[in-house]
Design an enzyme around this catalytic site. Sequence first.
Site, PDB file in Angstrom:
ATOM      1  N   LYS A  35       8.173  11.018  72.297  1.00  0.00           N
ATOM      2  CA  LYS A  35       7.771   9.651  72.605  1.00  0.00           C
ATOM      3  C   LYS A  35       6.266   9.435  72.375  1.00  0.00           C
ATOM      4  O   LYS A  35       5.526  10.397  72.152  1.00  0.00           O
ATOM      5  CB  LYS A  35       8.207   9.315  74.034  1.00  0.00           C
TER       6      LYS A  35
ATOM      7  N   HIS B 141      13.238  12.188  74.542  1.00  0.00           N
ATOM      8  CA  HIS B 141      14.610  11.652  74.663  1.00  0.00           C
ATOM      9  C   HIS B 141      15.559  12.651  74.023  1.00  0.00           C
ATOM     10  O   HIS B 141      15.218  13.295  73.008  1.00  0.00           O
ATOM     11  CB  HIS B 141      14.744  10.316  73.925  1.00  0.00           C
TER      12      HIS B 141
HETATM   13  N1  LIG Z   1      13.799   5.218  87.551  1.00  0.00           N
HETATM   14  C1  LIG Z   1      13.133   5.041  86.395  1.00  0.00           C
HETATM   15  N2  LIG Z   1      11.868   4.567  86.418  1.00  0.00           N
HETATM   16  C2  LIG Z   1      11.189   4.402  85.258  1.00  0.00           C
HETATM   17  N3  LIG Z   1      11.688   4.672  84.038  1.00  0.00           N
HETATM   18  C3  LIG Z   1      12.955   5.154  83.974  1.00  0.00           C
HETATM   19  C4  LIG Z   1      13.736   5.367  85.137  1.00  0.00           C
HETATM   20  N4  LIG Z   1      14.957   5.876  84.748  1.00  0.00           N
HETATM   21  C5  LIG Z   1      14.920   5.961  83.397  1.00  0.00           C
HETATM   22  N5  LIG Z   1      13.728   5.544  82.919  1.00  0.00           N
HETATM   23  C6  LIG Z   1      13.312   5.484  81.509  1.00  0.00           C
HETATM   24  O1  LIG Z   1      14.436   5.111  80.724  1.00  0.00           O
HETATM   25  C7  LIG Z   1      14.769   6.183  79.805  1.00  0.00           C
HETATM   26  C8  LIG Z   1      16.266   6.269  79.636  1.00  0.00           C
HETATM   27  O2  LIG Z   1      16.836   6.505  80.915  1.00  0.00           O
HETATM   28  P1  LIG Z   1      18.073   7.549  81.050  1.00  0.00           P
HETATM   29  O3  LIG Z   1      18.955   7.446  79.867  1.00  0.00           O
HETATM   30  O4  LIG Z   1      18.623   7.341  82.422  1.00  0.00           O
HETATM   31  O5  LIG Z   1      17.311   8.978  81.079  1.00  0.00           O
HETATM   32  P2  LIG Z   1      17.287  10.108  79.945  1.00  0.00           P
HETATM   33  O6  LIG Z   1      16.212   9.682  78.959  1.00  0.00           O
HETATM   34  O7  LIG Z   1      16.883  11.349  80.719  1.00  0.00           O
HETATM   35  O8  LIG Z   1      18.671  10.175  79.325  1.00  0.00           O
HETATM   36  C9  LIG Z   1      14.166   7.437  80.445  1.00  0.00           C
HETATM   37  O9  LIG Z   1      13.910   8.469  79.517  1.00  0.00           O
HETATM   38  C10 LIG Z   1      12.863   6.879  81.024  1.00  0.00           C
HETATM   39  O10 LIG Z   1      11.891   6.728  79.983  1.00  0.00           O
HETATM   40 MG   LIG Z   2      19.666   8.677  78.540  1.00  0.00          MG
END
Ligand SMILES: Nc1ncnc2c1ncn2[C@@H]1O[C@H](COP(=O)(O)OP(=O)(O)O)[C@@H](O)[C@H]1O
Ligand SMILES: [Mg+2]
Length: 151
Positions: free
Chosen positions: A15, A125
């Site tokens: 990122k 990601h």
């Molecule tokens: N509670 C949160 N507060 C702030 N940003 C968040 C939160 N949950 C997720 N994000 C952001 O959204 C992106 C996508 O969320 P998610 O798909 O749940 O997580 P991941 O990237 O671990 O798969 C995360 O990588 C993060 O950048």
């Molecule tokens: Mg995700």
Amino acid sequence: MAARKPLQYTLALLKPDICANPLLPPKIIDTIRARELNVLEQKPLLWSQADAEAFYGEHRGKFFFERLCGYMTSGPFMALVLSSPNAIKDWRALIGPTHPVRARINAPDTLRALYGLTDTRNSFHGSDSPENARQEIEFFFKDFHIDAHQK
Ligand SMILES: Nc1ncnc2c1ncn2[C@@H]1O[C@H](COP(=O)(O)OP(=O)(O)O)[C@@H](O)[C@H]1O
Ligand SMILES: [Mg+2]
Ligand SMILES: Nc1nc2c(ncn2[C@H]2C[C@H](O)[C@@H](COP(=O)(O)OP(=O)(O)OP(=O)(O)O)O2)c(=O)[nH]1
């Protein structure tokens, strides 16, 4: 001779906070290869707001959606296609939990523990399922067809 498990493919993002430091992407790619993940494709790119909203559409309406899109359009970042027998799990294990503070407590050797800034700006990601990996690879690499690689 045991049948070889077919390779699995996943989409990885370094990122904008990672790509703001030119020394980091090569270091992260060395770490990826050291974990026996192959780097099949990589490209730098810069997103518009529309691109970010399209990719993260599943999170539209969540309180962090706007800040997530703001972060992902804040500068250039890098998309990669990784492969290994368990690429989806391997890469998600290497990047660690979504929240860097929790990662530093529960998974201190993961990349988000080492580089993540906040819950939004968590630096990496990884696709979370084979179907999402297929869609996410297609989103960034139109000419990369998993089936062609699995022959
Ligand atoms: N509670 C949160 N507060 C702030 N940003 C968040 C939160 N949950 C997720 N994000 C952001 O959204 C992106 C996508 O969320 P998610 O798909 O749940 O997580 P991941 O990237 O671990 O798969 C995360 O990588 C993060 O950048
Ligand atoms: Mg995700
Ligand atoms: N439910 C809810 N939780 C929130 C809200 N704002 C912040 N939080 C919670 C979830 C966030 O991941 C956590 C940490 O907030 P921070 O602002 O410190 O992290 P965040 O990643 O959002 O910072 P950043 O956006 O990168 O500046 O606090 C909100 O408006 N609603």
